[in-house]
Design an enzyme around this catalytic site. Structure first.
Site, PDB file in Angstrom:
ATOM      1  N   ASP A 213       0.854  -1.190   0.000  1.00 26.01           N
ATOM      2  CA  ASP A 213       0.000   0.000   0.000  1.00 26.01           C
ATOM      3  C   ASP A 213       0.895   1.248   0.000  1.00 26.01           C
ATOM      4  O   ASP A 213       2.011   1.191  -0.500  1.00 26.01           O
ATOM      5  CB  ASP A 213      -0.968  -0.054   1.199  1.00 26.01           C
ATOM      6  CG  ASP A 213      -2.256   0.707   0.930  1.00 26.01           C
ATOM      7  OD1 ASP A 213      -2.169   1.860   0.476  1.00 26.01           O
ATOM      8  OD2 ASP A 213      -3.350   0.166   1.166  1.00 26.01           O
ATOM      9  N   HIS A 236       2.063   2.019  -3.227  1.00 33.85           N
ATOM     10  CA  HIS A 236       1.142   2.964  -3.845  1.00 33.85           C
ATOM     11  C   HIS A 236       1.657   4.400  -3.812  1.00 33.85           C
ATOM     12  O   HIS A 236       0.906   5.333  -4.026  1.00 33.85           O
ATOM     13  CB  HIS A 236      -0.228   2.880  -3.176  1.00 33.85           C
ATOM     14  CG  HIS A 236      -0.907   1.548  -3.377  1.00 33.85           C
ATOM     15  ND1 HIS A 236      -2.169   1.279  -2.917  1.00 33.85           N
ATOM     16  CD2 HIS A 236      -0.489   0.417  -3.997  1.00 33.85           C
ATOM     17  CE1 HIS A 236      -2.507   0.026  -3.247  1.00 33.85           C
ATOM     18  NE2 HIS A 236      -1.495  -0.515  -3.883  1.00 33.85           N
TER      19      HIS A 236
END
Ligand SMILES: *[C@@H]1O[C@H](CO)[C@@H](O)[C@H](O)[C@H]1NC(C)=O
Ligand SMILES: *[C@@H]1O[C@H](CO)[C@@H](O)[C@H](O)[C@H]1NC(C)=O
Ligand SMILES: *[C@@H]1O[C@H](CO)[C@@H](O)[C@H](O)[C@H]1NC(C)=O
Ligand SMILES: *[C@@H]1O[C@H](CO)[C@@H](O)[C@H](O)[C@H]1NC(C)=O
Ligand SMILES: *[C@@H]1O[C@H](CO)[C@@H](O)[C@H](O)[C@H]1NC(C)=O
Ligand SMILES: *[C@@H]1O[C@H](CO)[C@@H](O)[C@H](O)[C@H]1NC(C)=O
Ligand SMILES: *[C@@H]1O[C@H](CO)[C@@H](O)[C@H](O)[C@H]1NC(C)=O
Ligand SMILES: *[C@@H]1O[C@H](CO)[C@@H](O)[C@H](O)[C@H]1NC(C)=O
Ligand SMILES: *[C@@H]1O[C@H](CO)[C@@H](O)[C@H](O)[C@H]1NC(C)=O
Ligand SMILES: *[C@@H]1O[C@H](CO)[C@@H](O)[C@H](O)[C@H]1NC(C)=O
Ligand SMILES: *[C@@H]1O[C@H](CO)[C@@H](O)[C@H](O)[C@H]1NC(C)=O
Ligand SMILES: *[C@@H]1O[C@H](CO)[C@@H](O)[C@H](O)[C@H]1NC(C)=O
Length: 395
Positions: A213, A236
């Site tokens: 993430d 991310h």
């Protein structure tokens, strides 16, 4: 006479049980009967060591009280909370060995939000060459949580496979994080590297973060945050937000990301807000950024929605995004569509966005000139980046 002395000594030890470590400033968890075989639950030993450390006063000659987790051993900890305030005005935790979480769901004793948490400890330094391994398949907890720890310093450790965010910093001011290595699989959901919220004057530098993430997320109440020399990927990207979930008023300001690399990340420099929220994101900069095949290197998404049961209908209000700078981007991005996405809400939109020295090429189509998909964005793009309204932007 000698009987009296013995009596006195016993009395002393009982009455002042916390002071049997008087004058001592180094507390090795092995002294407190930690086993370190990776199987035995060493939580109680760690708590005893913490009590001794936290009750110790700073002696002139021996320096800051230090809790030592020795090298060459693996300590199994159940969810555990280290609470302050401590007596000394600073405390150290030196981690040279490994700390591991229970590795099966059943082995977790209790279900808490955090695995290891530190609360209200001022001037805490955690450093060393050791490892903190969240073992991934445990319950969904954040690995290490800091709450109200002003003057926190984190250095040198390796953080692995947290079930959720690896390090969360909430309500802490004047924080320094450096030389960390955070690793989790690319496909592990919600495994943010470092999450900051309600914290100011935070410096994060010289670290490598690769997770499933956000490498770093700056959530509500983040201000005066410098992020320098971070290699991020997979993951991310570095995200301001998400902010404004469920109509909340949330803010982030003065976040400066410099000399960072995004290697194979899904996003790079990202700002994300939910529809229907309020508050602001302002004074954000991303400078000297190297891209290695990042998918969306520059993105403002005011329609962020994780779809987990949320009603994500477009709304008239949104967190206000303004005064954002992107300067000195080099390298490659891996996206057949636009390199740059500004998907801003109708009101108030994104104001005063500056793009400067953006020199990036597509790995999929190296000859292609960069362009941006833009909606409701205002600012200076120098050199001019063609900015057009694309069908996939929100209405
Ligand atoms: C610290 O050092 C000073 C001066 O050397 C001395 O007066 C004081 O007692 C010492 N304090 C402790 C806690 O050792
Ligand atoms: C933090 O600890 C250091 C010593 O390690 C000390 O010099 C400093 O004054 C402390 N800062 C605060 C705010 O207590
Ligand atoms: C941790 O910090 C203490 C105090 O600054 C220092 O003495 C020690 O060498 C450091 N340990 C490591 C492994 O960096
Ligand atoms: C934190 O650091 C900033 C900048 O160095 C300083 O202005 C501020 O006073 C510090 N905060 C506290 C609580 O000491
Ligand atoms: C940056 O971090 C790496 C890895 O922890 C370390 O080897 C290096 O010395 C650090 N550099 C600086 C300037 O602190
Ligand atoms: C962030 O960097 C700026 C500019 O280099 C500096 O003025 C500021 O003090 C830094 N803030 C923190 C929290 O380190
Ligand atoms: C970024 O790197 C450049 C070149 O290495 C250096 O001059 C600059 O000081 C660095 N910026 C920060 C904020 O550390
Ligand atoms: C980028 O990531 C790839 C794949 O993980 C790795 O092989 C490569 O060394 C990385 N490049 C840099 C410059 O970090
Ligand atoms: C960006 O990099 C250039 C050249 O390496 C350097 O001179 C400049 O100080 C850097 N800017 C920042 C904000 O670090
Ligand atoms: C635009 O943003 C820049 C960078 O944050 C800031 O210095 C400048 O004052 C802003 N301009 C206006 C008109 O707000
Ligand atoms: C853009 O980047 C390419 C490849 O790194 C380089 O050859 C070129 O000189 C750069 N152009 C500018 C204007 O910086
Ligand atoms: C852009 O700026 C102009 C002039 O200040 C303003 O009229 C317009 O509403 C702004 N657009 C957005 C999306 O903020």
């Amino acid at each position: 006479m000698s009987k009296l002395l013995v009596c006195f000594l016993i009395f002393c030890n009982v009455a002042l049980s916390n002071s049997i470590w008087y004058g001592q400033t180094t507390f090795n968890v092995l002294q407190f009967d930690a086993v370190g075989d990776g199987q035995t639950d060493d939580s109680e030993a760690f708590l005893k060591a913490w009590e001794a450390l936290c009750g110790a006063t700073e002696a002139n000659d021996t320096g800051t009280p230090t809790l030592v987790v020795p090298a060459g051993k693996t300590f199994l900890l159940q969810p555990i909370k280290f609470s302050g305030p401590c007596k000394s005005n600073s405390v150290h935790v030196q981690i040279l060995g490994k700390i591991v979480a229970p590795n099966t769901l059943l082995a977790w004793k209790e279900c808490k939000e955090f695995w290891i948490s530190f609360s209200e400890v001022t001037n805490l330094t955690i450093n060393g060459t050791g490892e903190i391994d969240g073992n991934e398949c445990g319950k969904l907890l954040q690995a290490i949580h800091f709450y109200k720890c002003d003057y926190l310093q984190l250095r040198g450790l390796k953080h692995l496979d947290s079930p959720k965010a690896h390090i969360t910093i909430n309500n802490c001011n004047n924080v320094s994080v450096s030389n960390l290595h955070i690793i989790a699989p690319e496909d592990s959901p919600n495994t943010d590297g470092i999450d900051i919220s309600m914290s100011t004057f935070v410096n994060i530098r010289n670290s490598t973060i690769g997770t499933g993430d956000d490498c770093i997320a700056l959530n509500n109440g983040s201000s005066h945050i410098n992020i320098t020399s971070i290699v991020c990927g997979p993951g991310h990207g570095i995200s301001v937000g998400s902010l404004g979930e469920d109509g909340a008023y949330e803010t982030a300001e003065e976040v400066h990301v410099r000399n960072c690399t995004f290697n194979g990340t899904k996003n790079g420099a990202r700002i994300k807000t939910w529809q229907g929220g309020s508050g602001y994101v302002k004074g954000i900069s991303f400078e000297n950024i190297t891209l290695i095949g990042a998918k969306n290197p520059i993105i403002i998404d005011q329609y962020y929605c994780d779809k987990n049961g949320h009603n994500c209908k477009p709304s008239a209000s949104a967190v206000n995004v303004s005064n954002v700078i992107y300067r000195g981007f080099q390298g490659t991005y891996a996206n057949e569509e636009e390199a740059i996405i500004f998907d801003c809400s109708n009101t108030p939109g994104c104001q005063n966005v500056t793009m400067n020295q953006i020199n990036i090429t597509s790995t999929l189509d190296p000859g292609k000139n960069i362009s941006a998909a833009c909606k409701n964005v205002n600012g200076t793009f120098d050199p001019a980046v063609p900015c057009s309204l694309w069908a996939y932007l929100h209405p």
